[in-house]
Design a protein around this motif. Sequence first.
Motif: not given
Lengths: 424, 424, 424, 424
Positions: D279-296
């Motif tokens: 687990h490199p880090r907890k939480g959904h940060k990557h999850h949200i960021y992946a969506i953000s990048e695809v929206i971009r």
Amino acid sequence: MTASRTVELEGHIIDSGMMQRAFGAVMDLGGSFHVEQFDVGTRKDETSYCRMRVTADDDEHLLPILHTLHQLGANLHDPVDATLEPAPADQVVPRGFYSTTNHPTRIRHDGAWLDVEYIEMDCAIVVEPSSTGNQNASRSDDVVEPDGPRAYTKVLNAIEAGDLVVTGEAGIKVNPPERPRGTEGPFGFMQGGISSERPSLSLIGNVADAIVETAESGGNVLVVPGPALLHSGAGPDLARLVREGYVDMLSAGNGFAVHDLERDLYGTSLGMDVETLEHPRKGHKHHIYAISEVIRAGGIRPAVEQGVINSGVMYECVTNDVPFVLAGSIRDDGPLPDTIQNSVDAQNAIRDQAREADLVLMLSTLLHSVAVGNCLPSTAKVVCVDINPATVTQLVDRGSAQAVGMVTDVGTFVPLLAERVLEG
Amino acid sequence: MTASRTVELEGHIIDSGMMQRAFGAVMDLGGSFHVEQFDVGTRKDETSYCRMRVTADDDEHLLPILHTLHQLGANLHDPVDATLEPAPADQVVPRGFYSTTNHPTRIRHDGAWLDVEYIEMDCAIVVEPSSTGNQNASRSDDVVEPDGPRAYTKVLNAIEAGDLVVTGEAGIKVNPPERPRGTEGPFGFMQGGISSERPSLSLIGNVADAIVETAESGGNVLVVPGPALLHSGAGPDLARLVREGYVDMLSAGNGFAVHDLERDLYGTSLGMDVETLEHPRKGHKHHIYAISEVIRAGGIRPAVEQGVINSGVMYECVTNDVPFVLAGSIRDDGPLPDTIQNSVDAQNAIRDQAREADLVLMLSTLLHSVAVGNCLPSTAKVVCVDINPATVTQLVDRGSAQAVGMVTDVGTFVPLLAERVLEG
Amino acid sequence: MTASRTVELEGHIIDSGMMQRAFGAVMDLGGSFHVEQFDVGTRKDETSYCRMRVTADDDEHLLPILHTLHQLGANLHDPVDATLEPAPADQVVPRGFYSTTNHPTRIRHDGAWLDVEYIEMDCAIVVEPSSTGNQNASRSDDVVEPDGPRAYTKVLNAIEAGDLVVTGEAGIKVNPPERPRGTEGPFGFMQGGISSERPSLSLIGNVADAIVETAESGGNVLVVPGPALLHSGAGPDLARLVREGYVDMLSAGNGFAVHDLERDLYGTSLGMDVETLEHPRKGHKHHIYAISEVIRAGGIRPAVEQGVINSGVMYECVTNDVPFVLAGSIRDDGPLPDTIQNSVDAQNAIRDQAREADLVLMLSTLLHSVAVGNCLPSTAKVVCVDINPATVTQLVDRGSAQAVGMVTDVGTFVPLLAERVLEG
Amino acid sequence: MTASRTVELEGHIIDSGMMQRAFGAVMDLGGSFHVEQFDVGTRKDETSYCRMRVTADDDEHLLPILHTLHQLGANLHDPVDATLEPAPADQVVPRGFYSTTNHPTRIRHDGAWLDVEYIEMDCAIVVEPSSTGNQNASRSDDVVEPDGPRAYTKVLNAIEAGDLVVTGEAGIKVNPPERPRGTEGPFGFMQGGISSERPSLSLIGNVADAIVETAESGGNVLVVPGPALLHSGAGPDLARLVREGYVDMLSAGNGFAVHDLERDLYGTSLGMDVETLEHPRKGHKHHIYAISEVIRAGGIRPAVEQGVINSGVMYECVTNDVPFVLAGSIRDDGPLPDTIQNSVDAQNAIRDQAREADLVLMLSTLLHSVAVGNCLPSTAKVVCVDINPATVTQLVDRGSAQAVGMVTDVGTFVPLLAERVLEG
């Protein structure tokens, strides 16, 4: 009048959760604590030390607190001897007897600390002060230790009148395993927990590495399989692992053995052809008949030697001299002559295997896994595989610090495991 | 050369599914059929009759078809006697022995049809031709039938050398229970299946009615409870049902009894205070100590008589002379002196109870429910309650035609049931 | 060159497990720590303080450690302002944005600490520096705060180009709820965990007390029911709780509402008569027709007002002005005119309810429970009831510190709960 | 006065269970039957014929019986036209509308039998008498059939005022699929039921054969995967199957796509490195960021074309022109621009795919599997894989006659399946 005692904790007591559980236990049980000394390890490889005074309304309230703290690894500060009382009768413990955890434990006797042999949960500790050997030790007839006092566990039904049994909480040190540092090495994945979020193939690879590592280091692998393993078609793969020397002991039930033998005799398990998926006939007729034929031969080994049985897990155990324990249950047909019908005798046979095991694979059986797990020290490595998450949770929670649970299909797990172990 | 035989089916063979399963079985097993006569009941209270000729490639393929058809209730047309062969040795059946279903069964002997006594699945049928009584009958020492031949089941381990065992498929009639007509009456809800779509309270009311009806008609209610019943706080409600006379027999494990006794002795179950929800202390110390105290007293009845135990399910059983069977398992602590350690002896004790049971309540225990279910004829009524749907499915599928499964919480089920039974 | 930062932890950091998790996180992520100061609370009502320096190989490795520590409640020691970056486009966050926990959070802005409004997990934090009100705040159109800067959460799809979004880890304080002290009071049972070992009736009593206490203190109870509640026959009891004023808001799906309306219209749910257990007919015809009739009336409220619907949970909601949200799903029939078809709109409606909820009862629905749980702060009390342990575990693990899970049958739970709430 | 009608059944009505269910239905619903003619197929390849008169107390009781018999395949004997009534308003069906099964269905119109197009359960049947084409047909804009009347299904929300909707039971023939004869061929294993007793590897081989056979015969394979597939590490294997042309359509949720994209962007899924298990880090940060990048980037296809996304299941779908439907839910983060937020629109997109599917693989998602299953005719082949037996049971029971359920770990199933499909 309040009652109080001083206890100590030592080791990686913060990141192992020991401090948290100790503080919580005192509060849960209505006590209070005063931390007298707290030296925190300032780096991850340094241990910490805590000495605290625990207070309760009276001795009656203090005792359960101290009992719980003990089980968590907090030991009484005062270096006194453990209290001993003779058992009043066979299978009867003195009031206030000390009930063991499955963690490495020492007791203080005549001013010296003795390791408690054969540590196992929910037992009494018996001290043998004399130097005359251990005729009373329940399951250790092969051990001869002529000198010095000894301490070892006894389950309730092995207690004999007059056994000197440890009571109270003084003079006992429990040492719960610490959280492993780092994640490297073949056992690096063994940080407990259940795998639902882990990739199945990677975890199977880790288990394979652990088996190979155990074999290479001369350790013992104990396999505890249930009949579902055979129904799911994984029998031949487990048989391969036995044949190739990766299984040192097997602990199962009558049902597992019968299904395995039936498959060899008739190519069926529970009446279904496991290759073609066809149900040649309903019912348990083959099941009963397989038992009957093995009884006729005189048991599994004679049946193998007479050529009645020619393949399967039990065949490979016999052929490769892998010892097996078959424990009986009220659900059994037959049973086979090899099945131990008496539950206490069966537990003792399981206990003898458990004491030798370094790595235990529990494969789709709740009953036998619990029975084996009850006898294991917390230092044994355990991998528990079942398709039912509740089973995995129940087994992993029982106490091994290095238990790994995996919610998966034993019918795909075992073939993939065998491939990884045998083909690298 | 093909082989063929003629079989008959009779009764509500269409709406019970018997025809469908029979046709399916022939096709599954590679045979073919020719319907020679088919008289369909033209109204719902008329039975149907079917005679068909079943053909397979050879006898080897025909036999399993006939075996399966038998178990479905299709009987060989030709009125011949059942074949008998002596058992070659103790616990060994002759080749081709007939393995029973749990449905009412008759065999033809000397031209007459005999009811098979003590019908139970996966047994052999032994015929006692003489008029000398039944010394060989495994579990029926109280029965004296001086005249005429008898047929009864024997489990494999009760077979003695020379027993005349039924083999083959000829001369045997199986009579599976038919689908109940209508839904009225206290047992009207017992049309099998599992309750996930049914209103919980209504179904509890139905079960309560069935218990009351069984009690009023002089039938026997057998309760098979697991420890989860006690952990969920429902122990006092089950105790009330015992006290008020609605439980005629109890079948459980060592663990159930110990948790029940522990609660009386210490107000805890598995170390938790069941009233206040507080964990006074961790571990199984109370559990072990409860066993030790009962051993000291000499067993559960002496412990009650000596005033050691004063409440609970086991207390009510002793006080109200409700017989109980406690079967041992490799998971047990202790065990208690009352626990039957030998699995075959325990099965026989369970079997004796099962034969007397009219209504069986299986409450949150898979192991003991399976063991009891194995011994029940398909005419017994069974209600199975568990929070795990897989457990309920497994039990309901095992064979009782009037088994009802309910996926619910035993901790709310039993209190609501007791209220309905006791307060109407 | 290594990188390092100093973090602080404060509060009941040992017995809450915070220290343990923090030390573990550093090690898991390959960092090391040096404890510079550790003041341990010497009594159970004293807090502790820890300041430690965390070091990693480089900034790239240090950042995830700091991120994790933040989420655990360890805050950067250095009192600097949070970093703000404008969102580059609508629904796009700047690189390195800070993703929220569901714990109370503050950020430092212009040297002062601002509470983050509407805290909710997995959001961005937007800072509104001006004093001009909050036209941009996604769901707070009724709030007017003319003075001072504000910080509040925004879900990704509410982000607008130019929003000032917090990035990095500096200047942010997270305050996870601490473990409750003591076990008294109506919420004393809410110490998390799942109830499998707790007596069902006692726990139901505790939940009833919590509902009454919430009602009496003017708090809001939000109920999140699934269709299984209706199938199990508990609909009338939930309707009573609505009628008597113990339910302040309801959040459900289209399916729940349709089954409830269908029962009023036809006395059936999924085509089964819930009183008599009889299936009057198969199929969903009534289900579809109930929707059609409500569409014809113009919605649920008009259908109630026109006398089409005369009982049930939805009827009581309309009659007693209890607001409800019906969220659509791809599994729905219809849907009803009241059902919000767009998933983002539905989430926003759920969010508005969640922000007002003090006590949330999740009753046998995974989808809607997760959706509501996603929007709750960790300070909300949550009771989750389901017969599937996996569902309960998943919901309780999601983050509320005061979530209580209960594995039981909603069909017995709700009637017993209503009895306890309404009759004391 | 009683009411009665005559119905007919034809085909393999006994071994398919149709007769049994029909007789049972009449009795369950309080009617009676008189069999007027019964011609039983005397061999396994001959069909049977039954004509019976069904009687009930009055029309009100007779109608539900006839409705149920219809759904079972019993058709009214009298050759009359189906009754048509105009829909009174948009999304409102006339009283007594006929609600479809998912079985092939014909209706009689102007003396001729019309096949009902796009058969799907729980719909209305709309008849279009004119020869003017089908402007009203909800989802069939590409079909042009200028001549003759047509009949097709419409879901409730597609009904328009004035649509001629079939009501009652007359003039409708339902043709449930029969039990497959024999067990050979790649689909021979598809005899329904759930696999818990079948060998896992053999069954995987059968599914692989069915995929290859479907591909070779030009059929369409629709895959319905859930995020658990990715968490368990099987993403690359599904991607391989897409790349090699064995997946023709994909139906999933926003969560599946985001986890897949996140893994490509960050090598993690839900914040865990799927190769190393760390687990490199907890939480959904990557999850949200992946969506953000695809929206971009403007969506998944643009993200692939711009080189933002370079591997994974979605990448392979885009690169190999495999159409995908992403349906939104209230549980979603984001959502992605590709996700259909409106539940009715999403259902319609799912419906378009379902109509083209010959073989459907449902892999560890209940919500999406139910949504797809709702739109499938009973002639589609379905394989449902999940580790939770309750999910498998629920899906297999929904209605496809050729649905196969397999309780196994998708994390081992998909890799083994890909190996078998791709390497033979």
